[in-house]
Scaffold this motif. Structure first.
Motif, PDB file in Angstrom:
ATOM      1  N   ILE A  47     -82.103  -1.153 -22.580  1.00 46.76           N
ATOM      2  CA  ILE A  47     -81.375  -2.317 -22.092  1.00 46.76           C
ATOM      3  C   ILE A  47     -80.520  -2.909 -23.211  1.00 46.76           C
ATOM      4  CG2 ILE A  47     -83.240  -2.807 -20.461  1.00 46.76           C
ATOM      5  CD1 ILE A  47     -83.903  -5.301 -22.185  1.00 46.76           C
TER       6      ILE A  47
ATOM      7  N   PRO B 185     -77.047  -6.155 -23.833  1.00 49.21           N
ATOM      8  CA  PRO B 185     -75.868  -6.814 -23.252  1.00 49.21           C
ATOM      9  C   PRO B 185     -74.712  -5.840 -23.097  1.00 49.21           C
ATOM     10  CG  PRO B 185     -76.165  -7.463 -25.544  1.00 49.21           C
ATOM     11  CD  PRO B 185     -77.379  -6.686 -25.165  1.00 49.21           C
ATOM     12  N   ASN B 186     -73.686  -6.244 -22.394  1.00 47.68           N
ATOM     13  CA  ASN B 186     -72.505  -5.395 -22.214  1.00 47.68           C
ATOM     14  C   ASN B 186     -71.935  -4.987 -23.566  1.00 47.68           C
ATOM     15  OD1 ASN B 186     -72.605  -5.551 -19.420  1.00 47.68           O
ATOM     16  ND2 ASN B 186     -71.324  -7.384 -19.342  1.00 47.68           N
TER      17      ASN B 186
ATOM     18  N   LYS C 188     -75.431   1.338 -24.604  1.00 48.97           N
ATOM     19  CA  LYS C 188     -76.457   1.980 -23.771  1.00 48.97           C
ATOM     20  C   LYS C 188     -75.951   3.257 -23.116  1.00 48.97           C
ATOM     21  CE  LYS C 188     -76.893  -1.537 -21.049  1.00 48.97           C
ATOM     22  NZ  LYS C 188     -75.805  -2.370 -21.634  1.00 48.97           N
TER      23      LYS C 188
ATOM     24  N   GLN D 147     -74.455   6.641 -12.430  1.00 49.88           N
ATOM     25  CA  GLN D 147     -74.272   5.334 -11.817  1.00 49.88           C
ATOM     26  C   GLN D 147     -73.686   5.468 -10.413  1.00 49.88           C
ATOM     27  OE1 GLN D 147     -72.255   2.366 -14.160  1.00 49.88           O
ATOM     28  NE2 GLN D 147     -73.129   3.145 -16.064  1.00 49.88           N
TER      29      GLN D 147
ATOM     30  N   GLU E 106     -78.704   3.323 -14.543  1.00 43.84           N
ATOM     31  CA  GLU E 106     -78.554   2.133 -13.713  1.00 43.84           C
ATOM     32  C   GLU E 106     -78.882   2.407 -12.238  1.00 43.84           C
ATOM     33  OE1 GLU E 106     -75.324  -0.483 -14.407  1.00 43.84           O
ATOM     34  OE2 GLU E 106     -75.049   0.171 -16.475  1.00 43.84           O
TER      35      GLU E 106
ATOM     36  N   ALA F 195     -77.899  -0.376  -9.681  1.00 39.19           N
ATOM     37  CA  ALA F 195     -76.550  -0.952  -9.707  1.00 39.19           C
ATOM     38  C   ALA F 195     -75.977  -1.104  -8.303  1.00 39.19           C
ATOM     39  CB  ALA F 195     -75.621  -0.084 -10.549  1.00 39.19           C
TER      40      ALA F 195
ATOM     41  N   GLU G  43     -80.882   0.169 -17.404  1.00 36.67           N
ATOM     42  CA  GLU G  43     -80.933  -0.746 -16.268  1.00 36.67           C
ATOM     43  C   GLU G  43     -80.571  -2.162 -16.713  1.00 36.67           C
ATOM     44  OE1 GLU G  43     -80.764  -2.343 -12.983  1.00 36.67           O
ATOM     45  OE2 GLU G  43     -81.286  -0.215 -12.914  1.00 36.67           O
ATOM     46  N   HIS G  44     -79.717  -2.840 -15.906  1.00 37.04           N
ATOM     47  CA  HIS G  44     -79.315  -4.206 -16.188  1.00 37.04           C
ATOM     48  C   HIS G  44     -80.244  -5.237 -15.557  1.00 37.04           C
ATOM     49  CE1 HIS G  44     -75.178  -2.899 -17.511  1.00 37.04           C
ATOM     50  NE2 HIS G  44     -75.417  -3.896 -18.322  1.00 37.04           N
ATOM     51  N   ASN G  45     -80.916  -4.850 -14.487  1.00 35.84           N
ATOM     52  CA  ASN G  45     -81.763  -5.789 -13.752  1.00 35.84           C
ATOM     53  C   ASN G  45     -83.066  -6.010 -14.534  1.00 35.84           C
ATOM     54  OD1 ASN G  45     -83.601  -6.997 -11.897  1.00 35.84           O
ATOM     55  ND2 ASN G  45     -82.375  -6.234 -10.189  1.00 35.84           N
TER      56      ASN G  45
ATOM     57  N   TYR H 284     -78.580 -11.882 -25.736  1.00 37.73           N
ATOM     58  CA  TYR H 284     -78.268 -12.128 -24.330  1.00 37.73           C
ATOM     59  C   TYR H 284     -77.626 -13.487 -24.098  1.00 37.73           C
ATOM     60  CZ  TYR H 284     -80.322  -7.945 -22.329  1.00 37.73           C
ATOM     61  OH  TYR H 284     -80.562  -6.634 -21.971  1.00 37.73           O
TER      62      TYR H 284
ATOM     63  N   GLU I 182     -74.064 -13.265 -25.016  1.00 37.23           N
ATOM     64  CA  GLU I 182     -73.248 -12.618 -23.984  1.00 37.23           C
ATOM     65  C   GLU I 182     -72.942 -13.611 -22.866  1.00 37.23           C
ATOM     66  OE1 GLU I 182     -75.048 -10.149 -21.075  1.00 37.23           O
ATOM     67  OE2 GLU I 182     -73.442  -8.686 -21.141  1.00 37.23           O
TER      68      GLU I 182
END
Length: 250
Positions: free
Chosen positions: A37, A39-40, A44, A87, A174, A177, A204-206, A244, A247
């Motif tokens: 994981i 931030p943008n 990753k 993705q 992801e 997504a 994964e972003h979640n 985070y 971001e």
């Protein structure tokens, strides 16, 4: 280190003067769900593409089951038992769910994916394909064209086609997504079920999914590993919180 299935040592990727992945060390243990994981822009996806050999490292090594796979192609490492998803769902939209899985099962015939062969060739895989569809909760959709499935069920179908090659390790890019909450819950439960006999590395972003599913989490920021551990550990790390929050407010 006998329990480490996939590892990266000093993994680095530069694009011109930009270092996207910077001296990353990563150790994925056998039988775990390991989340990557950050931030943008953390690196990753680049790291994931390096591990699956869709990118070549600038330097560093990648090992699988103790063997150096750094110079291997994506097809070569897939034959070793490392299989990834993407993705964007990668299924044949105008074929049924059953036909999609049968085509993936053709891998058992050897190295050839002869899509032009008659349907009779695929019939021999029907029973196994039906079992895989049941595993991912798609039994009642076996005769539905992939294009007509909901987004979450397309992702479940993609996982079924991935499982068809019987991998030891799944790398999921992801998987949640763009999903509605009901689909997130369905795919989370699916990942939990299929992890029983496999090792999973996922980007994964979640974060609620990561917290629920993951045994180990590696947090990337600016191409470096910022922290690693279980969710309770990394979520309380001051550097992770700063990354985070930065971001969110940048």
């Amino acid at each position: 280190m006998n329990d480490v299935l996939l590892s990266a040592t000093n993994l680095t990727k530069s694009f011109g003067g930009f270092v996207a992945v910077d001296d990353v060390n990563l150790h994925v243990k056998r039988g775990q769900i390991h989340a990557l994981i950050g931030p943008n822009g953390a690196g990753k996806t680049t790291c994931f593409n390096l591990l699956t050999k869709f990118l070549t490292p600038t330097h560093g090594t990648i090992s699988y089951k103790g063997h150096d796979i750094t110079a291997m192609s994506p097809a070569d490492i897939a034959r070793l038992g490392i299989v990834r998803s993407f993705q964007i769902s990668a299924v044949f939209p105008h074929l049924t769910a059953l036909e999609n899985v049968c085509i993936a099962l053709q891998r058992q015939r050897g190295d050839s994916f002869d899509f032009w062969r008659s349907q009779k060739v695929l019939l021999q895989f029907n029973d196994e394909a039906c079992a895989l569809l049941e595993d991912v909760g798609l039994s009642e959709f076996r005769d539905v064209h992939a294009a007509d499935l909901s987004y979450g069920r397309k992702r479940a179908l993609e996982i079924a086609t991935t499982l068809a090659v019987d991998p030891d390790m799944l790398l999921l890019d992801e998987p949640m997504a763009g999903m509605a909450q009901a689909d997130v819950e369905r795919i989370s439960e699916l990942i939990r079920r299929i992890s029983v006999n496999r090792t999973i590395l996922m980007v994964e972003h979640n974060l609620s999914v990561v917290a629920t599913l993951s045994d180990t989490i590696s947090v990337l920021a600016r191409g470096k590993v910022l922290a690693e551990g279980d969710y309770a550990t990394v979520s309380q790390d001051a550097r992770v919180i700063e990354a985070y929050i930065g971001e969110d407010h940048g």
